[in-house]
Write an enzyme that holds these catalytic residues in place. Structure first.
Site, PDB file in Angstrom:
ATOM      1  N   CYS A 106      -5.297   0.453   3.520  1.00 46.86           N
ATOM      2  CA  CYS A 106      -5.372  -0.953   3.931  1.00 46.86           C
ATOM      3  C   CYS A 106      -6.758  -1.539   3.690  1.00 46.86           C
ATOM      4  O   CYS A 106      -6.899  -2.692   3.284  1.00 46.86           O
ATOM      5  CB  CYS A 106      -5.001  -1.087   5.402  1.00 46.86           C
ATOM      6  SG  CYS A 106      -6.018  -0.098   6.514  1.00 46.86           S
ATOM      7  N   ASN A 118      -0.963  -9.331   4.786  1.00 51.48           N
ATOM      8  CA  ASN A 118      -0.849  -7.890   4.964  1.00 51.48           C
ATOM      9  C   ASN A 118      -0.579  -7.220   3.614  1.00 51.48           C
ATOM     10  O   ASN A 118      -0.385  -7.913   2.601  1.00 51.48           O
ATOM     11  CB  ASN A 118       0.276  -7.573   5.965  1.00 51.48           C
ATOM     12  CG  ASN A 118       0.082  -6.219   6.636  1.00 51.48           C
ATOM     13  OD1 ASN A 118      -0.812  -5.451   6.253  1.00 51.48           O
ATOM     14  ND2 ASN A 118       0.899  -5.922   7.622  1.00 51.48           N
ATOM     15  N   GLN A 170       0.816  -1.218   0.000  1.00 53.10           N
ATOM     16  CA  GLN A 170       0.000   0.000   0.000  1.00 53.10           C
ATOM     17  C   GLN A 170       0.847   1.264   0.000  1.00 53.10           C
ATOM     18  O   GLN A 170       0.346   2.344  -0.313  1.00 53.10           O
ATOM     19  CB  GLN A 170      -0.964  -0.002   1.194  1.00 53.10           C
ATOM     20  CG  GLN A 170      -0.295   0.095   2.548  1.00 53.10           C
ATOM     21  CD  GLN A 170      -1.279  -0.083   3.703  1.00 53.10           C
ATOM     22  OE1 GLN A 170      -1.657  -1.205   4.055  1.00 53.10           O
ATOM     23  NE2 GLN A 170      -1.700   1.017   4.307  1.00 53.10           N
ATOM     24  N   HIS A 217      -6.367  -1.487  11.533  1.00 51.12           N
ATOM     25  CA  HIS A 217      -5.678  -1.906  10.317  1.00 51.12           C
ATOM     26  C   HIS A 217      -6.389  -3.105   9.685  1.00 51.12           C
ATOM     27  O   HIS A 217      -6.614  -4.109  10.355  1.00 51.12           O
ATOM     28  CB  HIS A 217      -4.224  -2.252  10.633  1.00 51.12           C
ATOM     29  CG  HIS A 217      -3.442  -2.687   9.434  1.00 51.12           C
ATOM     30  ND1 HIS A 217      -3.344  -1.912   8.293  1.00 51.12           N
ATOM     31  CD2 HIS A 217      -2.732  -3.808   9.185  1.00 51.12           C
ATOM     32  CE1 HIS A 217      -2.600  -2.550   7.404  1.00 51.12           C
ATOM     33  NE2 HIS A 217      -2.213  -3.700   7.910  1.00 51.12           N
TER      34      HIS A 217
END
Ligand code: NAG
Ligand code: NAG
Length: 337
Positions: free
Chosen positions: A141, A304, A135, A280
């Site tokens: 996110c 992630n 990102q 997140h």
């Protein structure tokens, strides 16, 4: 009330304290060149001081880990020049939605109380998961988490793995309350795709890592559908396990605000400072149990969007079934069609 005070690098430097360590000169230069970092002269000393402080904290943690005090290790990475506050400002921008108060078109995931779930699940091995993305310095996110769940759905429906466009979600879902690099809701990203009747592929609508205020969605490049979205009962890890086992990758959010999370490298993550205030967004792609030192520890496998340099090739194993650690089951949802 005091008027806001502009804080210059010098004042910030005093906040970080300590003189720079000359023995770290070479390490600093190597780190800068490896991550292609360049600074104007007036901020370099401050960035170096931040990096040194992060480096000391990482070493300290790893020393404790080698003495058996922790179940995971840390490592210096490309975030090394950010303070904890800067990190959370720039990257952790997930907004928690009120999952009980939807527009009536989302449904609660129905549990299969009688059914057994698999002991281990890893959707990567079945082809549901695209490579880890990055990102960058943008609080998007929420968009990466949403594309991840939609990519799994497309694979399930069509047998094709197609990377989907975060920028499409960022540029075009503002009316629903999302704010591009300044944060957003996973559920509203799904709602956008549903109401819009589709989402474009990464290839046709590439990621720019910045806020754009015009929507460039092209119906001819439609790469996925969403007809409704399902939410998991808030805080219920058992329900989340059933959804991950039976549906595929599920969007989740966690409290990722600790220094330890930012520099996580390997092992099963657990941190006494982790709260249930999630900030997140990530993607749950499985779960399992790790055997270390004769001890079994259940974990969630989370994808992630901080590049493959972070964690276990871009993934984290987060302790599972222990007090809904880091709030992992608080904002879980997935799309369907
Ligand atoms: C989306 O759904 C429509 C109608 O069910 C279908 O015709 C179309 O092929 C689907 N699009 C994709 C990308 O699968
Ligand atoms: C959590 O989900 C499980 C499985 O879906 C369900 O059986 C259980 O009743 C739920 N727990 C609570 C507190 O509602």
């Amino acid at each position: 009330m005091q008027p806001p005070v502009l804080v210059g690098p010098l004042v910030l430097l005093l906040g970080v304290a300590r003189a720079l360590d000359p023995a770290l000169e070479e390490g600093w230069r190597d780190w800068k060149s490896f991550h292609a970092k360049e600074y104007p002269e007036e901020v370099e000393a401050f960035r170096r001081a931040v990096w040194e402080k992060n480096r000391r904290r990482i070493e300290h943690h790893n020393l404790e880990e080698s003495l058996g005090k922790h179940s995971y290790r840390l490592e210096m990475n490309h975030f090394g020049d950010l303070t904890d506050e800067e990190f959370n400002q720039q990257l952790n921008r997930f907004l928690a939605d009120n999952l009980k108060q939807h527009d009536g078109k989302s449904a609660l995931f129905q549990q299969w109380a009688a059914r057994e779930t698999a002991r281990e699940v890893d959707w990567r091995a079945k082809g549901y998961v695209t490579p880890v993305k990055n990102q960058g310095h943008c609080g998007s996110c929420w968009a990466f988490s949403a594309t991840g769940a939609l990519e799994g759905l497309v694979f399930k429906k069509t047998g094709k793995l197609v990377s989907l466009s975060e920028q499409n979600l960022m540029d075009c879902s503002r009316k629903l309350g999302n704010s591009g690099c300044h944060g957003g809701y996973i559920t509203r990203a799904f709602q956008y795709v549903r109401d819009n009747g589709g989402i474009n592929s990464e290839l046709s609508y590439p990621y720019l890592e910045r806020d754009e205020f015009n929507c460039h969605y092209n119906p001819q490049d439609k790469a996925a559908n969403c007809t409704s979205l399902m939410v998991i009962q808030q805080g219920n890890e058992t329900a989340l396990e059933q959804a991950v086992a039976m549906v595929g990758p599920v969007s989740v959010a966690v409290d990722a605000s600790s220094f330890h999370f930012h520099f996580y490298k390997s092992g099963v993550f657990t941190n006494s400072q982790c709260s249930h205030r999630v900030n997140h967004a990530m993607l749950a792609v499985g779960y399992g149990t790790s055997q270390e030192n004769g001890k079994n520890t259940a974990y969630w496998l989370l994808k992630n969007s901080w590049s493959e340099q972070w964690g276990e090739k871009g993934y984290i194993r987060l302790v599972k079934g222990v007090d809904n650690h880091c709030g992992v089951a608080n904002q879980a949802s997935y799309p369907t069609w």
